[in-house]
Design an enzyme around this catalytic site. Structure first.
Site, PDB file in Angstrom:
ATOM      1  CD  GLU A  45      -1.140   0.650   3.648  1.00  0.00           C
ATOM      2  OE1 GLU A  45      -1.348   1.891   3.729  1.00  0.00           O
ATOM      3  OE2 GLU A  45      -1.599  -0.180   4.450  1.00  0.00           O
ATOM      4  CB  THR A  74      -3.421   7.627   4.920  1.00  0.00           C
ATOM      5  OG1 THR A  74      -2.305   6.960   5.519  1.00  0.00           O
ATOM      6  CG2 THR A  74      -3.772   8.809   5.816  1.00  0.00           C
ATOM      7  CE  LYS A 134      -4.181   0.755   9.743  1.00  0.00           C
ATOM      8  NZ  LYS A 134      -4.052   1.916   8.823  1.00  0.00           N
TER       9      LYS A 134
END
Length: 237
Positions: A45, A74, A134
């Site tokens: 990512e 993010t 997560k």
């Protein structure tokens, strides 16, 4: 299970280590991504607060084989999800658990890994369509907490601690039921060369191998179709 969830499931079976390339620049993305792929990583990512993140995502997606899942971290808005999809990204990783963003990611055909810190957030994220959870920040969610979550979270839901994970952290979380890990500055810092990243990747790969054994070995020598294991599948979203 959607097509991207199927791809993510197999990527996590191969290697549940998620590389977070915060701060990477587009011209660095291909060599760093190739070094990670060669080491055995299958999920990468690029956080959107990096320089030109969409260009880096395009570079990674264009350079790496189809069995490597590439996406953005993010991610804070529905528009971000659309932008990432247009750049060729496949997974949305969030620091929080906004149901609107999760739904936007799923509507765009992307996998989604929202950040959760409580069981209430976890179940709300799954209801919105999360592909995996997560656990963030992992510093505040030690292995004992993950073990307690694992007792009540459906067994097919992947749990991935993120934040402060080092090679020596992996064994305890693995024993508690972790499915994977997000790796940030311990793996990549802005300015690191591909050789720097490759060296650090080897230490994480070894820690993964030590914790999970041959059934879930990373790297080129891993079996092409390892047997399914508990806690590695995407959710039923």
């Amino acid at each position: 299970m959607t097509t991207i969830d199927h791809t993510l499931f197999h990527a996590m079976q191969r290697c549940g280590l998620i590389a977070i390339l915060r701060g990477i620049q587009p011209h660095e993305a291909e060599p760093v991504g190739q070094a990670l792929y060669d080491a055995g990583f299958r999920i990468i990512e690029v956080p959107l607060n990096s320089p030109e993140p969409l260009a880096s995502i395009r570079a990674l997606r264009g350079a790496l084989p189809a069995d490597c899942v590439v996406g953005a971290g993010t991610v804070l808005s529905a528009q971000d999800c659309a932008d990432v999809a247009e750049a060729g990204g496949q997974i949305i990783v969030m620091p929080h658990s906004d149901p609107a963003v999760i739904r936007a990611a799923r509507a765009a055909g992307l996998a989604c890994a929202p950040g959760v810190a409580t069981l209430t957030e976890a179940y709300a994220a799954l209801a919105a369509g999360a592909s995996l959870l997560k656990l963030f920040p992992a510093e505040a969610l030690p292995p004992a907490v993950l073990k307690a979550w694992r007792a009540v979270i459906p067994p097919g839901v992947a749990l991935a601690p993120v934040g402060g994970i080092a090679p020596e952290s992996i064994a305890a979380y693995a024993a508690a039921g972790a499915s994977g890990f997000g790796l940030g500055s311990a793996l990549y810092r802005p300015g690191n060369s591909a050789a720097d990243v490759a060296r650090k990747a080897v230490a994480f790969i070894q820690a993964w191998h030590d914790a999970y054994g041959m059934a879930r070995t990373c790297g080129q020598a891993a079996a092409a179709a390892p047997a399914p294991l508990p806690s590695t599948a995407a959710s039923v979203s």
